[in-house]
Design a protein around this motif. Structure first.
Motif, short mmCIF file in Angstrom:
data_model
loop_
_atom_site.label_atom_id
_atom_site.label_comp_id
_atom_site.label_asym_id
_atom_site.label_seq_id
_atom_site.Cartn_x
_atom_site.Cartn_y
_atom_site.Cartn_z
N ALA A 48 10.30 13.16 -17.62
CA ALA A 48 10.05 14.60 -17.72
C ALA A 48 8.97 15.03 -16.72
N PHE A 49 7.90 14.23 -16.61
CA PHE A 49 6.85 14.57 -15.65
C PHE A 49 7.33 14.39 -14.22
N ALA A 50 8.16 13.37 -13.98
CA ALA A 50 8.72 13.16 -12.64
C ALA A 50 9.56 14.36 -12.22
N TYR A 51 10.31 14.94 -13.16
CA TYR A 51 11.08 16.14 -12.83
C TYR A 51 10.16 17.29 -12.43
N GLU A 52 8.99 17.40 -13.10
CA GLU A 52 8.02 18.44 -12.72
C GLU A 52 7.49 18.18 -11.32
N LEU A 53 7.20 16.93 -11.02
CA LEU A 53 6.75 16.59 -9.67
C LEU A 53 7.83 16.92 -8.64
N GLY A 54 9.08 16.62 -9.01
CA GLY A 54 10.20 16.88 -8.09
C GLY A 54 10.39 18.35 -7.80
N LYS A 55 10.10 19.20 -8.79
CA LYS A 55 10.22 20.65 -8.57
C LYS A 55 9.27 21.14 -7.49
N ALA A 56 8.11 20.49 -7.37
CA ALA A 56 7.10 20.94 -6.41
C ALA A 56 7.25 20.29 -5.04
N TYR A 57 8.13 19.31 -4.92
CA TYR A 57 8.17 18.52 -3.68
C TYR A 57 8.57 19.34 -2.45
N GLN A 58 9.71 19.99 -2.50
CA GLN A 58 10.20 20.70 -1.33
C GLN A 58 9.32 21.89 -0.96
N ALA A 59 8.91 22.67 -1.97
CA ALA A 59 8.09 23.84 -1.70
C ALA A 59 6.74 23.44 -1.11
N SER A 60 6.13 22.38 -1.64
CA SER A 60 4.83 21.95 -1.12
C SER A 60 4.97 21.37 0.29
N ASP A 61 6.09 20.73 0.58
CA ASP A 61 6.30 20.19 1.92
C ASP A 61 6.42 21.32 2.95
N ARG A 62 7.03 22.43 2.54
CA ARG A 62 7.11 23.58 3.44
C ARG A 62 5.75 24.26 3.57
N GLN A 63 4.98 24.27 2.49
CA GLN A 63 3.67 24.90 2.52
C GLN A 63 2.70 24.13 3.40
N GLU A 64 2.79 22.80 3.39
CA GLU A 64 1.97 21.89 4.18
C GLU A 64 0.49 21.98 3.81
N CYS A 65 -0.32 21.19 4.51
CA CYS A 65 -1.78 21.24 4.40
C CYS A 65 -2.34 21.93 5.64
N HIS A 66 -3.50 22.54 5.48
CA HIS A 66 -4.09 23.28 6.59
C HIS A 66 -5.58 22.97 6.71
N LEU A 67 -6.02 22.79 7.95
CA LEU A 67 -7.43 22.60 8.23
C LEU A 67 -8.04 23.97 8.50
N LEU A 68 -8.97 24.38 7.65
CA LEU A 68 -9.58 25.70 7.75
C LEU A 68 -10.73 25.70 8.75
N GLU A 69 -11.15 26.89 9.13
CA GLU A 69 -12.20 27.02 10.13
C GLU A 69 -13.53 26.42 9.67
N ASN A 70 -13.76 26.42 8.37
CA ASN A 70 -15.01 25.86 7.86
C ASN A 70 -14.96 24.34 7.70
N GLY A 71 -13.88 23.72 8.16
CA GLY A 71 -13.75 22.27 8.11
C GLY A 71 -13.14 21.73 6.84
N LYS A 72 -12.88 22.61 5.88
CA LYS A 72 -12.26 22.17 4.63
C LYS A 72 -10.75 22.05 4.80
N VAL A 73 -10.13 21.27 3.94
CA VAL A 73 -8.69 21.07 3.98
C VAL A 73 -8.05 21.75 2.79
N GLU A 74 -7.06 22.58 3.07
CA GLU A 74 -6.33 23.29 2.01
C GLU A 74 -5.01 22.56 1.76
N ILE A 75 -4.78 22.19 0.51
CA ILE A 75 -3.54 21.50 0.14
C ILE A 75 -2.67 22.46 -0.68
#
Length: 369
Positions: A48-75
């Motif tokens: 059941a939890f794996a299905y929840e993880l799977g729901k977020a996989y594709q959307a989060s991959d499209r969202q990606e991570c970003h390095l902000l100007e202040n040096g922090k990383v946004e996930i």
């Protein structure tokens, strides 16, 4: 809808029939306090939890991570809620009891649950993914003071850990590592250098990250026998106040990997904006590779588990599609232009097998006969 598919019937066959986990583990300490019924229910919770993880996989991959100007990383935003659930619902189940020093689960059952989670969302599972081997390393090699500072925080996943070996100019050639640590007072070291391809190397899911850094103690000798393992916290824990202080660890870029773009794959710089303090694992110089052998073995197994989880899900998606795809007329009516299209007999058998309606098998190309 989740992008992940799993067959609990396959996993149960793997555990109970193929490897007889109930006979080999559940009949003896420390696992004889729970029975097969308990673990079957645990597998359902994990699915059941794996299905929840799977729901977020594709959307989060499209969202990606970003390095902000202040040096922090946004996930990806979804990861924050999933992380809290993972900590509350699964860390204690999958972890190691700090008092008894005994595994919380039989190894095969733990690996089966990890396969589901890693197959459902391998990018998310990189966060905190190094904690388990890091805890093992600390128990094997750390001094009493180092255990007191780091161990419990990592066990609770209040902090996470990362392994930092690769450098841009070195690749997999550890003899070319140039990161250097110079002795300071009180047994501490000042680390300077860069590391690259550090999975989940910087984020805000935890309050601190402990980097296990391969470097050389006050030397640039190019041999693998002069490498040491340094514990470099992102934020230095002040022993007097207990506060976390900036330890001058910078993320200078994020690298994108197909299917893992929501994993903060970082390039880290130590000691450029100030002194990056560290302690030597176990206070042992030039023993880094020897200390890290268990870690490297675990990392290879984890990578294989990710591949197995993804391959299993892909196979079940293929079976599902094949079961729905029309293959042509029945062989007995191939010359009848008016005959309706139907799926192939073996396709139907594969679909039945994947649904758990046919003989047992574990990732077999054809159902068992």
């Amino acid at each position: 809808m989740s992008a992940y598919k799993v067959s609990l019937r396959e996993l149960r066959f793997f555990l109970w029939e193929l490897h007889k986990t109930d006979q080999n583990f559940l009949t003896r300490a420390p696992f004889n306090d729970k029975n097969r019924t308990y673990y079957d229910a645990l597998l359902e919770r994990a699915r059941a939890f794996a299905y929840e993880l799977g729901k977020a996989y594709q959307a989060s991959d499209r969202q990606e991570c970003h390095l902000l100007e202040n040096g922090k990383v946004e996930i990806p935003k979804e990861f924050h809620g999933l992380w809290q659930r993972y900590k509350e619902e699964w860390i204690q189940v999958l972890g190691i009891d700090s008092e008894s020093q005994q595994p919380a689960l039989p190894p095969l059952i733990r690996q089966t649950i990890q396969e589901m989670f890693m197959g459902a969302n391998p990018a998310f599972m990189t966060y905190g993914g190094f904690n388990f081997p890091a805890i093992k390393l600390l128990k094997l090699h750390a001094t009493a003071a180092q255990k007191a500072t780091y161990l419990r925080k990592l066990q609770r996943y209040d902090w996470d850990a990362c392994f930092c070996a690769t450098e841009q100019q070195a690749g997999s050639d550890l003899t070319a590592v140039t990161t250097v640590a110079k002795p300071l007072e009180n047994g501490e070291y000042a680390v300077s250098g860069e590391k690259v391809y550090i999975s989940a190397g910087m984020h805000t899911l935890t309050e601190n990250t402990v980097y296990f850094v391969l470097g050389r103690i006050n030397t640039t000798t190019s041999t693998s026998y002069s490498l040491s393992c340094l514990l470099v916290p992102r934020f230095w824990p002040n022993p007097e106040t207990g506060e976390l202080e900036d330890n001058h660890v910078e993320c200078t870029s994020l690298l994108r990997k197909m299917g893992l773009k929501s994993c903060a794959n970082t390039q880290l710089v130590f000691g450029r904006t100030g002194t990056t303090r560290a302690v030597l694992l176990g206070d042992r110089k030039n023993a880094g590779l020897l200390q890290l052998v268990p870690l490297m073995n675990q990392a290879r197994m984890s990578t294989a588990i990710i591949g197995l989880g993804l391959a299993s899900s892909a196979y079940l998606h293929s079976v599902d599609f094949a079961g729905k795809r029309f293959q042509g007329r029945a062989i007995s009516r191939t010359s009848d232009a008016s005959a309706p299209a139907c799926s192939h007999h073996r396709t139907r058998r594969r679909a039945a097998h994947a649904a758990g309606n046919e003989g047992p098998g574990r990732r077999l190309p054809w159902p068992a006969r």
